[in-house]
Design a protein around this motif. Structure first.
Motif, PDB file in Angstrom:
ATOM      1  N   THR D   5       2.598   9.231   2.702  1.00 35.93           N
ATOM      2  CA  THR D   5       4.053   9.366   3.089  1.00 35.93           C
ATOM      3  C   THR D   5       4.294   8.177   3.912  1.00 35.93           C
ATOM      4  OG1 THR D   5       4.395  11.494   3.080  1.00 35.93           O
ATOM      5  CG2 THR D   5       6.017  10.419   4.159  1.00 35.93           C
ATOM      6  N   ASP D   6       3.534   7.793   4.734  1.00 35.35           N
ATOM      7  CA  ASP D   6       3.697   6.745   5.683  1.00 35.35           C
ATOM      8  C   ASP D   6       3.532   5.418   4.999  1.00 35.35           C
ATOM      9  OD1 ASP D   6       3.862   8.552   7.813  1.00 35.35           O
ATOM     10  OD2 ASP D   6       2.286   7.995   8.727  1.00 35.35           O
ATOM     11  N   ASP D   7       2.619   5.704   4.089  1.00 38.64           N
ATOM     12  CA  ASP D   7       2.509   4.093   3.209  1.00 38.64           C
ATOM     13  C   ASP D   7       3.635   3.792   2.716  1.00 38.64           C
ATOM     14  OD1 ASP D   7       0.114   3.207   4.061  1.00 38.64           O
ATOM     15  OD2 ASP D   7      -0.959   3.699   2.213  1.00 38.64           O
ATOM     16  N   ARG D   8       4.171   4.927   1.885  1.00 45.36           N
ATOM     17  CA  ARG D   8       5.406   4.732   1.063  1.00 45.36           C
ATOM     18  C   ARG D   8       6.761   4.330   1.901  1.00 45.36           C
ATOM     19  NH1 ARG D   8       7.235   9.742  -2.511  1.00 45.36           N
ATOM     20  NH2 ARG D   8       8.326   8.516  -4.075  1.00 45.36           N
ATOM     21  N   ARG D  10       6.389   2.561   4.628  1.00 45.77           N
ATOM     22  CA  ARG D  10       6.120   1.138   5.069  1.00 45.77           C
ATOM     23  C   ARG D  10       6.223   0.130   3.920  1.00 45.77           C
ATOM     24  NH1 ARG D  10       1.715  -1.421   4.627  1.00 45.77           N
ATOM     25  NH2 ARG D  10       0.529   0.308   4.071  1.00 45.77           N
ATOM     26  N   LEU D  11       5.900   0.393   2.913  1.00 48.50           N
ATOM     27  CA  LEU D  11       6.180  -0.566   1.636  1.00 48.50           C
ATOM     28  C   LEU D  11       7.499  -0.930   1.573  1.00 48.50           C
ATOM     29  CD1 LEU D  11       3.390   0.972  -0.654  1.00 48.50           C
ATOM     30  CD2 LEU D  11       3.405  -1.439   0.484  1.00 48.50           C
ATOM     31  N   LEU D  12       8.263   0.383   1.678  1.00 45.63           N
ATOM     32  CA  LEU D  12       9.737   0.026   1.667  1.00 45.63           C
ATOM     33  C   LEU D  12      10.363  -0.776   2.459  1.00 45.63           C
ATOM     34  CD1 LEU D  12      10.753   3.968   0.897  1.00 45.63           C
ATOM     35  CD2 LEU D  12      11.257   1.874  -0.859  1.00 45.63           C
ATOM     36  N   ILE D  13       9.822  -0.705   3.692  1.00 44.42           N
ATOM     37  CA  ILE D  13      10.282  -1.309   4.687  1.00 44.42           C
ATOM     38  C   ILE D  13       9.983  -2.928   4.696  1.00 44.42           C
ATOM     39  CG2 ILE D  13       9.937  -1.862   7.217  1.00 44.42           C
ATOM     40  CD1 ILE D  13      10.539   0.923   8.161  1.00 44.42           C
ATOM     41  N   GLU D  14       8.748  -3.163   4.282  1.00 46.15           N
ATOM     42  CA  GLU D  14       8.108  -4.412   3.755  1.00 46.15           C
ATOM     43  C   GLU D  14       8.985  -5.137   2.670  1.00 46.15           C
ATOM     44  OE1 GLU D  14       4.197  -3.908   3.370  1.00 46.15           O
ATOM     45  OE2 GLU D  14       3.922  -3.740   5.689  1.00 46.15           O
ATOM     46  N   ARG D  15       9.209  -4.314   1.655  1.00 42.99           N
ATOM     47  CA  ARG D  15      10.322  -4.861   0.579  1.00 42.99           C
ATOM     48  C   ARG D  15      11.454  -5.209   1.168  1.00 42.99           C
ATOM     49  NH1 ARG D  15      10.801  -0.531  -3.746  1.00 42.99           N
ATOM     50  NH2 ARG D  15      12.303  -1.879  -4.441  1.00 42.99           N
ATOM     51  N   VAL D  16      12.134  -4.624   2.095  1.00 47.24           N
ATOM     52  CA  VAL D  16      13.451  -4.949   2.759  1.00 47.24           C
ATOM     53  C   VAL D  16      13.298  -6.290   3.440  1.00 47.24           C
ATOM     54  CG1 VAL D  16      15.153  -4.370   4.401  1.00 47.24           C
ATOM     55  CG2 VAL D  16      14.295  -2.677   2.843  1.00 47.24           C
ATOM     56  N   GLU D  17      12.183  -6.166   4.267  1.00 46.46           N
ATOM     57  CA  GLU D  17      11.830  -7.460   5.072  1.00 46.46           C
ATOM     58  C   GLU D  17      11.610  -8.437   4.077  1.00 46.46           C
ATOM     59  OE1 GLU D  17      10.301  -5.504   9.157  1.00 46.46           O
ATOM     60  OE2 GLU D  17       8.692  -6.310   7.551  1.00 46.46           O
ATOM     61  N   ARG D  18      11.196  -8.440   3.135  1.00 45.57           N
ATOM     62  CA  ARG D  18      10.999  -9.760   2.135  1.00 45.57           C
ATOM     63  C   ARG D  18      12.224 -10.149   1.826  1.00 45.57           C
ATOM     64  NH1 ARG D  18       5.855  -7.606   1.037  1.00 45.57           N
ATOM     65  NH2 ARG D  18       6.722  -6.153  -0.398  1.00 45.57           N
ATOM     66  N   LEU D  19      12.855  -9.381   1.223  1.00 45.36           N
ATOM     67  CA  LEU D  19      14.251  -9.697   0.723  1.00 45.36           C
ATOM     68  C   LEU D  19      15.020 -10.295   1.949  1.00 45.36           C
ATOM     69  CD1 LEU D  19      14.604  -6.283  -1.492  1.00 45.36           C
ATOM     70  CD2 LEU D  19      14.587  -8.814  -2.251  1.00 45.36           C
ATOM     71  N   GLU D  20      15.058  -9.783   3.151  1.00 47.92           N
ATOM     72  CA  GLU D  20      15.970 -10.349   4.060  1.00 47.92           C
ATOM     73  C   GLU D  20      15.464 -11.778   4.309  1.00 47.92           C
ATOM     74  OE1 GLU D  20      16.470  -7.852   7.373  1.00 47.92           O
ATOM     75  OE2 GLU D  20      17.960  -6.608   6.147  1.00 47.92           O
TER      76      GLU D  20
END
Lengths: 78, 78, 78, 78
Positions: D5-8, D10-20
């Motif tokens: 769950t934590d990984d999931r 974290r990955l979502l947040i990192e996707r957002v950060e890349r897009l930003e």
DNA sequence: ATTTTAGGAGTGCAAC
DNA sequence: GTTGCACTCCTAAAAT
């Protein structure tokens, strides 16, 4: 009836303009106070910082608290 | 004599703070005038444009108008 | 030669417009990621706060330091 | 299973950060285009107005133009 | 509909 | 004097 409308608009705009002049006048007064302070030897740059800090304090505190709280919430999740 | 000096600085800072409050108050008054204008149906965004135009020197205003016309023409916005 | 000038301007503006479309597209992608996160049960509001915090941290530290330093300077004077 | 769950998340947040980051990059590109335009002599403030006008629906644009004309006429700015 | 946030414009000070 | 910086305000877009 366009004239009445025009007058109304013109009056509103003139009120804005008068207020903006007053606002500018006060800005000049502030400048004068700093000039006076500088003339008697104070460091106006630091004075400005002090004024700013005294203005910011309360909000900043609340903001800091909010950030801390958010952090705690986030850590509980991550 | 440090106390006298401190008082002097404190008084100067308080004068600045009072003036800044007044300035803010006038800013609020300006906002109120726009709110009133909006309430009777005027478009405040365009009013602000007009206030800005009235502040400009006539030849600057004419120049701005000319540039805008040129750009609009270049982009087919006439 | 006005045509060449017009073309140049038009090309520049079209570049801006293309970039703004891309930017908007990425904004949509971000929205999608949050939608996906929400769909699997995460609290997107807190996610947004976390993203914001991770972005803000460094500056904030510097800002805090600056404020403290200013305070010390001010206290030394006042 | 908490790790998955934590990984999931974290990955979502990192996707957002890349897009930003991408989004910010495009914002920088837009700024660059305006800088380039300014360097060859265009008035970027008016360019921005034109970009905005091009985004509007033609009838909205016409209405804005009409209101501005009316207000200018009322204030003697024609 | 309401509130928040990002970005632009104008202003004024400080540093060079 | 001029450039850069910080601040305030306003507008437009997005989130809730």
């Amino acid at each position: 009836m366009a004239e009445a409308t025009d007058d109304r608009l013109r009056l509103l705009i003139e009120r804005v303009e008068r207020l903006e002049e007053e606002k500018k006048g006060i800005g000049d007064d502030i400048r004068d106070v700093y000039a006076e302070a500088k003339a008697v030897g104070y460091d106006t740059k630091i004075m400005r910082q002090v004024v700013k800090l005294r203005k910011m304090r309360p909000d900043d505190r609340a903001e800091q608290d909010a950030i801390l709280e958010t952090y705690r919430a986030a850590l509980g999740l991550l």
